[in-house]
Design an enzyme around this catalytic site. Structure first.
Site, short mmCIF file in Angstrom:
data_model
loop_
_atom_site.label_atom_id
_atom_site.label_comp_id
_atom_site.label_asym_id
_atom_site.label_seq_id
_atom_site.Cartn_x
_atom_site.Cartn_y
_atom_site.Cartn_z
N ASP A 475 0.97 -1.59 -0.07
CA ASP A 475 0.17 -0.12 0.06
C ASP A 475 0.51 1.01 0.31
O ASP A 475 2.01 1.05 0.64
CB ASP A 475 -0.99 0.23 1.27
CG ASP A 475 -2.07 0.66 0.53
OD1 ASP A 475 -2.15 1.91 0.14
OD2 ASP A 475 -3.55 0.48 1.70
N ASN A 477 -0.29 4.97 1.14
CA ASN A 477 -2.22 6.41 1.60
C ASN A 477 -1.40 7.52 1.13
O ASN A 477 -2.29 7.98 2.10
CB ASN A 477 -2.11 6.03 2.81
CG ASN A 477 -2.80 3.89 2.39
OD1 ASN A 477 -3.87 3.96 1.70
ND2 ASN A 477 -2.74 2.87 2.66
N ASP A 537 -10.27 2.07 -4.14
CA ASP A 537 -11.33 1.56 -2.54
C ASP A 537 -12.69 1.72 -2.49
O ASP A 537 -13.42 1.76 -1.67
CB ASP A 537 -10.58 2.68 -1.64
CG ASP A 537 -9.60 2.71 -0.69
OD1 ASP A 537 -8.63 1.28 -0.81
OD2 ASP A 537 -8.67 3.12 0.08
#
Ligand code: DGJ
Length: 719
Positions: A475, A477, A537
C-alpha cells in the site's frame, strides 16, 4: 525488418503491423517527424518534408538566405528550447553560463536487433520480433549528445521510446527537461482523451475537443496519481469504440510526470510525455548520462477498443511477469478494519473454508501498536496483543482451513509515533527548519537514500523469512511533499524500483498486489512489479463500472483487482444484488472484502458458484480479447465481454443501473466472434450464429429491480 532506412531521402521508416512512422533528417541536420498513421507504401518519402517561410520564425545561421528553414516550423522529434523553436521543448539543458539552449543536430544512426533495457527502471520486454532504431544528435558547443530510441514491435502497432542524454563535454551541465518522446502530427483535427479522477473515483474518461495552445496532464505528487493517469490519447473527431484513428501514449513510470500537447500556429500538433519538468533538475558531470523512462505509443485505425486490445496484449505479453498465480482472496479490511485479533481471524478464516477462496489477506493493523492509522508505520513487528501466536499463528489458521496467507505492508511510510522514527527521525522526508506535513497522520521514507531502502528491504525480509506467506498487498497512502531538492522526486522513484527489484528477485513466488489508497499508482511500471493492483478503495459495484471501464482503456482486466463487499456499501451506502457485485468483481482478479461469517446460507451458495465459475473464467481472462460493449459514461447500463483468442469461449457481462417500468426491447450486440461459428448459451443450451450475436444481438430480459446484473457464457459447438 520493420525499420527501413531510405538512403536517398535520408528517411527512417518504422513499420508496425498496420501502421507507419516516418522520421526525416532535414538537410542531414535536423531530425523531423514526417508521418505517423496507417501503413504506407511510399515512393518518395522526402515529399512529406515541407518548409514554407513564416514571419517571426527565426532561421539558424546556416540558413541566413533561406528563411523558410526554421526550427519553429519544422516538425521535430527532439525539439529544444531557445534556438528557434517557440513551441514546447522536449529537452532543456542548463549550462554554466546560464543558457538553456542546445542546438541538437543529427549525428548518426544505428539499427539494433535487441531491445535495450533502461538502467534502474522497468521497461517492456522484447516479444521476439522487435527492432530498435537509435538516432544520435549532438550539440557542438557543449558536446552533449542525445540518443533517441525507437523500439518497433513488428507484429503490433506499438512503438516504445526513451532518450538518453550523454555529457561528452568537460563541463557539468544540468538537465532541466527530458521527455521520453516528442513528435509532431501534421494537423489538429482531434479530440483529446484523458483518464481523470480522485481517491475512490479513479480513471474516469474525459474527452474534450483539442484547442490551440497547450493542453497538459501532470502529476507533481511523486506518484502517477489518482487524479490524472499517465495516459492520454488523441482521437479523430469521428472516432468511436469501433472506428477511427487513435494515438494513445502511456508512460512506464510511477512518479511525477507530464504529458503535453501543443497545437501551433500552423495547426500542427506536438505530443510529448515524460518525467515532470516541474521542480526537476539533474546534474550531469563530464561523461555522465541520464536515461528517461520508457513511453508506449499505440496507433489504432479502428477505434478505441482496438487501441485497448493492443495495450492489453502488449502488457500481458511483454510487461507482466507470467509465472504468478492470481488467487481468489478474502481480505479483512472492510470486514474488521483495525479491530481484529487471532480469535476473530480464526472465525473469519474458518467461515471461508470450503467456499473456493484460495488466500486470506490480513490487511492493515497487525504490527507495532497499530489500532488506528495514527502510529507504527515502519515498525514491521507483529502486535502480540492482537496476535499472541505471531503471524505464523495466522498462517497456521489459514493452512488448517485450506487457504494460503497474504499480508499487508505499507513499506514506504513512517509514523511519527513509531520506534523507527524515534531511532531515525532523519529517515522521513522533511524540510530543514520546518514542521512536518502530515497526510493520514504519516510521513514518507526518504527512498532517495540507499540506507533507507536497505532498511525497508531488511525489515520486510525479516517478516517474510519467518512466516509462510505467498502474497503481499503493498500500500501507499499519501503523496510526497517537502521535496527538498530537484532530484528527490526521481531519486525516490528509482529507490522504490530498487526495493521492488530486490524483493521480487529474492522472493520470486510471492505475488505482490499493488495499492495506493486503491488505484492511486496504477501505472505500467508498478505493474511490472505488482502484476495486479487494487483498482479503487471504492468497492461499490455501480461506481466500479465506471472505474473499471475507464481503466480498461489502457490496462488489461488481468491487472485489476475487484472484490465483492457487503451492502449497504461502505463507501456509498448503496444496496446492490450479491450477483451483480460478483459479476463486476469477477471481471478483474476476483475476491471478497467481507467477513464470510455474515453471509447467509443462500449467499454462501452463491459464493461457491462464483468461485467455481471464476476458476474457469480466470483461465480465459488471461488469454482473451476484452470488448467494451456499452459505456456507463452518459448511459444507464454497462456491458463488456471476454472472448477467447480462438473465439470459441465467450463471457458477456451486463449491468443495468437504474430500472424503469417501461417494457423496452433492448438488444445487446456482441463483438469479436467468428461470424460463421455456432455459439451455444451454456446455461439455456440455445444456439446462435456468431453473426447473429454480433449483428442482431441478444434480447435482454425485463429487469426486476435496480442494479440488475447478467452474465452469459457462450461456447462454440459443432453443428
Ligand atoms: C488503503 C487501501 O486501499 C485499503 O484497501 C486498505 O488496505 C487501507 N489502506 C489500510 O490502511
Amino acid at each position: 525488418m520493420a525499420i527501413i532506412y531510405h538512403v536517398k531521402s535520408n528517411v527512417f521508416q518504422l513499420d508496425g503491423k498496420n501502421s507507419t512512422y516516418l522520421i526525416g533528417v532535414y538537410d542531414n541536420k535536423f531530425v523531423t517527424s514526417l508521418y505517423y498513421g496507417k501503413k504506407l507504401e511510399i515512393l518518395k518519402p522526402e515529399r512529406l518534408s515541407v518548409i514554407r517561410e513564416l514571419g517571426f520564425s527565426p532561421s539558424p545561421n546556416d540558413y541566413f538566405y533561406q528563411r523558410s528553414v526554421s526550427l519553429d516550423t519544422l516538425p521535430q522529434e527532439c525539439p529544444s528550447f531557445g534556438y528557434g523553436d517557440f513551441r514546447i521543448p522536449a529537452i532543456t539543458i542548463e549550462q554554466n553560463d546560464g543558457s538553456r539552449c542546445v542546438d541538437l543536430r543529427y549525428k548518426s544512426y544505428e539499427i539494433l536487433s535487441e531491445k535495450p533495457q533502461i538502467t534502474g527502471m522497468p521497461s517492456l520486454r522484447d516479444d521476439g520480433n522487435c527492432d530498435t532504431l537509435k538516432i544520435t544528435l549532438k550539440d557542438e558547443l557543449t558536446s552533449v549528445e542525445v540518443d533517441l530510441y525507437y523500439n518497433v514491435y513488428n507484429d503490433r502497432d506499438v512503438i516504445t521510446r526513451h532518450m538518453v542524454i550523454r555529457n561528452e563535454g568537460n563541463e557539468e551541465v544540468r538537465v532541466t527537461k527530458a521527455m521520453s518522446c516528442s513528435f509532431d502530427l501534421r494537423d489538429n483535427n482531434f479530440n483529446f482523451l484523458q483518464l481523470v479522477g480522485t481517491h475512490c473515483e479513479e480513471r474516469h474518461i474525459e474527452t474534450t475537443p483539442l484547442r490551440h495552445g497547450i493542453t497538459k496532464i501532470e502529476s507533481r505528487r511523486t506518484s502517477s496519481s489518482h487524479m490524472l493517469n499517465p495516459f492520454m490519447a488523441l482521437l479523430r473527431k469521428d472516432t468511436t469504440e469501433d472506428v477511427g484513428e487513435v494515438y494513445g501514449i502511456n508512460l512506464v513510470y510511477s512518479g511525477s510526470y507530464e504529458g503535453c500537447i501543443e497545437v501551433d500556429q500552423r495547426h500542427t500538433t506536438r505530443l510529448q510525455m515524460g518525467i515532470s519538468s516541474f521542480d526537476f533538475e539533474w546534474p550531469l558531470k563530464a561523461k555522465e548520462q541520464f536515461e528517461t523512462p520508457e513511453v508506449v505509443m499505440v496507433y489504432s485505425a479502428n477505434g478505441l477498443n482496438a487501441m485497448s486490445l493492443q495495450f492489453h496484449d502488449l502488457y500481458n505479453d511483454c510487461l507482466l511477469k507470467k509465472h504468478y498465480h492470481h488467487p481468489i482472496v478474502v481480505n479483512n479490511w472492510e470486514a474488521t478494519y483495525f479491530g481484529f485479533d487471532e480469535e476473530k481471524l480464526d472465525k473469519l478464516v474458518g467461515a471461508a473454508k470450503g467456499l473456493g477462496i484460495e488466500t486470506f489477506v490480513l490487511d492493515d493493523g497487525w504490527f507495532g501498536k497499530r489500532n488506528n492509522d495514527e502510529c507504527s508505520l515502519g515498525d514491521w513487528i507483529v502486535n502480540k496483543d492482537k496476535l499472541p501466536n505471531g503471524l505464523q499463528g495466522v498462517a497456521d489458521i489459514c493452512k488448517k482451513n485450506g487457504l494460503k496467507f497474504g499480508l499487508w505492508f505499507e513499506p514506504e511510510m513512517i509514523s511519527i509515533d513509531s520506534d523507527l522514527y524515534r531511532a531515525h527521525p532523519d529517515y522521513a522526508i522533511a524540510l530543514k527548519g520546518r514542521e512536518h506535513l502530515h497526510s493520514r497522520c504519516q510521513m514518507v521514507l526518504d527512498l532517495s537514500r540507499k540506507e533507507v531502502c536497505d532498511y525497508v528491504i531488511k525489515a520486510m525480509s525479516d517478516v517474510i523469512d519467518n512466516v509462510d506467506i505467498s502474497y503481499i498487498k503493498w500500500d501507499f497512502n499519501r503523496n510526497i511533499t517537502e521535496t527538498y531538492s530537484k532530484q528527490l522526486s526521481h531519486k525516490y522513484v528509482l529507490g522504490l524500483y530498487y526495493i521492488l527489484e530486490t524483493l521480487t528477485s529474492k522472493y520470486p513466488n510471492i505475488m505482490i498486489e499493488g495499492c495506493s489508497g486503491g488505484g492511486g499508482r496504477f501505472d505500467p511500471a508498478m505493474l511490472y512489479y505488482t502484476p495486479q493492483i487494487w483498482t479503487s478503495d471504492d468497492s461499490d459495484a455501480i461506481e466500479r463500472l465506471f472505474i473499471q471501464y475507464g481503466t480498461s482503456l489502457v490496462y488489461p482486466p488481468t491487472t485489476m483487482v475487484g472484490h465483492v463487499s457487503v451492502t449497504p456499501n461502505h463507501q456509498t451506502g448503496r444496496v446492490t444484488p450479491f450477483k451483480t457485485r460478483g459479476i463486476v468483481a469477477m471481471s478483474a482478479n476476483f475476491g471478497y472484502e467481507l467477513n464470510p461469517q455474515v453471509l447467509s446460507e443462500q449467499e454462501r451458495e452463491l459464493v461457491r458458484q462464483q468461485t467455481h465459475e471464476y476458476k474457469h473464467l480466470r483461465k480465459l481472462i488471461y488469454k482473451s480479447d476484452f470488448y467494451r460493449l456499452r459505456s456507463p459514461f452518459g448511459g444507464n447500463d454497462c456491458a463488456w465481454s471476454f472472448v477467447s483468442k480462438n473465439k470459441n469461449d465467450v463471457y458477456v457481462m451486463y449491468v443495468r443501473i437504474l430500472n424503469a417500468a417501461t417494457n423496452e426491447f433492448d438488444w445487446l450486440k456482441l463483438k469479436g466472434l467468428h461470424p460463421n461459428r455456432i455459439y451455444q448459451n451454456v446455461e439455456t443450451k440455445e444456439k446462435f450464429t456468431g453473426s447473429e450475436l454480433m449483428n442482431a444481438g441478444i434480447l435482454l430480459p425485463r429487469h426486476p429491480y435496480d442494479f440488475n446484473g447478467l452474465m452469459y457464457h457462450f461456447k462454440v459447438v459443432k453443428e
